[in-house]
Every structure is written in C-alpha cells, then in structure tokens.
Design an enzyme around this catalytic site. Structure first.
Site, PDB file in Angstrom:
ATOM      1  N   ASN A   1      42.081 -24.203  27.212  1.00 18.03           N
ATOM      2  CA  ASN A   1      42.675 -23.652  26.243  1.00 18.03           C
ATOM      3  C   ASN A   1      41.720 -24.220  24.860  1.00 18.03           C
ATOM      4  OD1 ASN A   1      44.263 -22.695  23.828  1.00 18.03           O
ATOM      5  ND2 ASN A   1      45.751 -23.974  24.280  1.00 18.03           N
ATOM      6  N   TRP A   2      40.977 -23.508  24.225  1.00 18.96           N
ATOM      7  CA  TRP A   2      40.172 -23.737  23.208  1.00 18.96           C
ATOM      8  C   TRP A   2      40.747 -23.980  22.011  1.00 18.96           C
ATOM      9  CZ3 TRP A   2      34.614 -21.000  24.418  1.00 18.96           C
ATOM     10  CH2 TRP A   2      34.067 -21.430  25.439  1.00 18.96           C
ATOM     11  N   LYS A   3      42.004 -23.415  21.895  1.00 20.48           N
ATOM     12  CA  LYS A   3      42.762 -23.291  20.389  1.00 20.48           C
ATOM     13  C   LYS A   3      41.913 -22.910  19.582  1.00 20.48           C
ATOM     14  CE  LYS A   3      45.371 -27.160  22.153  1.00 20.48           C
ATOM     15  NZ  LYS A   3      46.319 -28.124  21.811  1.00 20.48           N
TER      16      LYS A   3
ATOM     17  N   HIS B   1      52.491 -20.607  23.959  1.00 19.61           N
ATOM     18  CA  HIS B   1      52.412 -22.008  23.892  1.00 19.61           C
ATOM     19  C   HIS B   1      53.029 -22.802  22.799  1.00 19.61           C
ATOM     20  CE1 HIS B   1      49.524 -25.342  22.868  1.00 19.61           C
ATOM     21  NE2 HIS B   1      49.233 -25.225  23.806  1.00 19.61           N
TER      22      HIS B   1
ATOM     23  N   SER C   1      47.434 -33.836  27.214  1.00 20.17           N
ATOM     24  CA  SER C   1      46.528 -34.983  27.354  1.00 20.17           C
ATOM     25  C   SER C   1      45.924 -34.871  28.800  1.00 20.17           C
ATOM     26  CB  SER C   1      47.047 -36.250  26.831  1.00 20.17           C
ATOM     27  OG  SER C   1      47.397 -35.962  25.355  1.00 20.17           O
TER      28      SER C   1
ATOM     29  N   GLU D   1      52.416 -24.437  20.297  1.00 23.40           N
ATOM     30  CA  GLU D   1      51.745 -24.451  18.983  1.00 23.40           C
ATOM     31  C   GLU D   1      52.337 -23.316  18.185  1.00 23.40           C
ATOM     32  OE1 GLU D   1      47.817 -25.442  19.800  1.00 23.40           O
ATOM     33  OE2 GLU D   1      48.467 -27.553  20.214  1.00 23.40           O
TER      34      GLU D   1
ATOM     35  N   GLU E   1      54.416 -27.900  29.652  1.00 18.62           N
ATOM     36  CA  GLU E   1      53.839 -28.549  28.514  1.00 18.62           C
ATOM     37  C   GLU E   1      54.788 -29.507  27.737  1.00 18.62           C
ATOM     38  OE1 GLU E   1      49.656 -27.344  28.107  1.00 18.62           O
ATOM     39  OE2 GLU E   1      50.837 -26.069  26.580  1.00 18.62           O
TER      40      GLU E   1
ATOM     41  N   GLY F   1      47.978 -33.029  22.826  1.00 19.02           N
ATOM     42  CA  GLY F   1      46.992 -33.506  21.822  1.00 19.02           C
ATOM     43  C   GLY F   1      47.295 -35.125  21.395  1.00 19.02           C
TER      44      GLY F   1
ATOM     45  N   GLY G   1      43.684 -28.924  26.965  1.00 16.27           N
ATOM     46  CA  GLY G   1      43.199 -28.476  25.509  1.00 16.27           C
ATOM     47  C   GLY G   1      41.804 -29.261  24.997  1.00 16.27           C
ATOM     48  N   GLY G   2      42.328 -30.367  24.511  1.00 16.67           N
ATOM     49  CA  GLY G   2      40.933 -31.344  23.946  1.00 16.67           C
ATOM     50  C   GLY G   2      39.822 -31.322  24.911  1.00 16.67           C
TER      51      GLY G   2
HETATM   52  C1  PEP Z   1      47.198 -27.562  25.435  1.00 17.64           C
HETATM   53  O1  PEP Z   1      46.591 -27.143  24.412  1.00 17.64           O
HETATM   54  O2  PEP Z   1      47.942 -26.672  25.806  1.00 17.64           O
HETATM   55  C2  PEP Z   1      47.009 -28.874  25.618  1.00 17.64           C
HETATM   56  C3  PEP Z   1      48.015 -29.334  26.578  1.00 17.64           C
HETATM   57  O3  PEP Z   1      46.250 -29.635  25.052  1.00 17.64           O
HETATM   58  P1  PEP Z   1      45.573 -31.106  25.162  1.00 17.64           P
HETATM   59  O4  PEP Z   1      45.096 -31.267  26.607  1.00 17.64           O
HETATM   60  O5  PEP Z   1      44.996 -31.316  23.982  1.00 17.64           O
HETATM   61  O6  PEP Z   1      46.795 -32.195  25.122  1.00 17.64           O
END
Ligand code: PEP
Length: 252
Positions: free
Chosen positions: A9-11, A95, A213, A97, A167, A173, A234-235
């Site tokens: 997930n590049w956000k 999600h 994470s 966010e 999640e 993050g 994500g990251g």
């Molecule tokens: C996400 O964006 O769904 C996520 C889990 O981010 P991260 O891996 O950065 O915690």
C-alpha cells in the site's frame, strides 16, 4: 491450503515517474518468485502507467479506494469499472486512514465492497482496533463490529472472493508490530466469526492478511502463524529491496 498474499500500500507516495522506477526494480527483484500472490497499490494517478509496466508480469495491480457508484455527478471520485478498465485487480477498502481522516464507516465500506464484487475485482477489507480500544479490552468487540458491519449482506460466494486485512491501528506506521501470537489470536477470532456469519468452509478459505509495521525482519515469524495468510505492507513497500524481501519471506 491458502496461498500467501502480499500487498504493498503506497498510500500518498510516488509520482508516476517514481512509481515506474519502483516497479521496474520490483520486477527485477521478484522475477523468480513463485507461490505468493503479490500486488502493489499505487495512488490513482499512477495506475495507468504502472498497469502498462506490469503487462506480462505476475505482480498484480491494486487501488487504494473506490467509489460505490459506477458513474454520475460525483466530482473527484473513481469507480470500479474505471479501475477494471485500467487492469486493476484488487481494491483496498476501509483502511484505517480512510476511517480516521475521511469519515469512512462500516456502511460506506459495505457499499464500496459490493461495487468491487459486482465488477469482479477482489476487495481487501481492512479491520482493526486503535490503541485506546486495545487498552480497554475492546479489540474483539471492534473486530466483530467492523466485520459484521462491513461484510453485511454478502453471500457465501461473494465472501469467498474477498480478502481481509487485520490491521491494528496502533501498529500502522509506528514501528510497533503486533507480536505474532497477538496477531494470530485476532486472526483466529476473525475466522471463527466468518464461520458464524457464513460457514466453516468459507471461514477456512478466506485469506486474512496482517498489516502494521511489517518488515523483512518480522515477516517470517508472522507468516509462521497458522491463520496469517499474508501481509498488507505500507512503509516497507516503498523500497524494492524491503518489499521483495518481505515477499520472499512470506513463502510458507
Ligand atoms: C498500511 O498502510 O496498511 C500499513 C500497515 O502501513 P505500515 O506497514 O507502514 O505500518
């Protein structure tokens, strides 16, 4: 046997130019990888070029959101038929966010989910508790509410086509991953819930990703848990070496 599935997930990251650089690197790094479903979810404006770059490659394309109507006077929105036409196969829905910053509710998640399924795309439906909910022992209540509300009215056949992502918001993050055991406990809870809402066969077949994470250092232990079928990343999906290491570490 559920096939592992790793999604990036590049956000709100990567211009179309940067997206192509990342995808080209990923194609090289993942050329020999088999046995894992891999997808990237770039921002909407990158989808067309990334789709072209992924032709004849096993990496699939996902979107980060979708609107529930097919077309009409909905300025700024993107529909499932539009995504499908671009070669998108998956759509992340609900999600945290989007729930946190854009007023997403179980009801709107459910509308998006129905639109995605109607057009033959695969939804990745996110559920998860925040820190205060976990600390006040409300994790299972929140998961139940997210699952029952978001998946409301789905048939068994529709549910079998969906992917879920657990999640925990406090792990997204933040660098704080849920301990593998802690994540497994919630995945089992979700699977039991699916058994009650749908049936045992559906509960057993639906893939449930963990997200929060995830890194190359923790993916192996997470995937060693019997009910964790993949990761929503994500990251660590923004750099080819870390994302491809996660994909390689995800093979059960
Ligand atoms: C996400 O964006 O769904 C996520 C889990 O981010 P991260 O891996 O950065 O915690």
């Amino acid at each position: 046997m559920r096939r592992p599935i790793i999604a990036g997930n590049w956000k709100l990251n990567k211009t179309p130019h940067e997206a192509i650089l990342l995808v080209d690197e990923l194609k090289r790094e993942l050329v020999d990888v088999t046995g894992v479903d891999v997808l990237v979810c770039p921002p909407f404006v990158d989808l067309s070029e990334v789709s072209d770059a992924l032709v004849d490659h096993d990496i699939a394309l996902g979107a980060q959101n979708v609107f529930w109507e097919d077309s009409g006077a909905f300025t700024g929105e993107i529909s499932a038929p539009m995504l499908k036409d671009l070669g998108v196969a998956y759509v992340i829905i609900g999600h945290s966010e989007r729930r946190q910053y854009f007023h997403e509710t179980n009801e709107t998640v459910n509308k998006r989910l129905r639109a995605v399924l109607k057009h033959g795309l695969t939804p990745i439906v996110c559920v998860g508790e925040n820190l205060s909910q976990r600390e006040s022992n409300k994790t299972f209540d929140v998961i139940k509410d997210h699952c029952e509300g978001s998946l409301s009215g789905l048939s068994v056949e529709e549910m079998k086509k969906a992917v879920l992502a657990y999640e925990p918001v406090w792990a997204i993050g933040t660098g704080k991953t849920a301990a593998p055991q802690q994540a497994q406990e919630v995945h089992v809870f979700i699977r039991q819930l699916l058994g009650k809402i749908f049936d045992a066969d559906t509960a057993d077949s639906v893939r449930i990703q963990y997200g929060g994470s995830v890194t190359p250092d923790n993916i192996v232990l997470l995937m060693a848990q019997p009910d964790i079928d993949g990761a929503l990343v994500g990251g660590a999906s923004l750099k080819a070496p870390s994302f491809s290491a996660i994909v390689k570490g995800a093979k059960k």
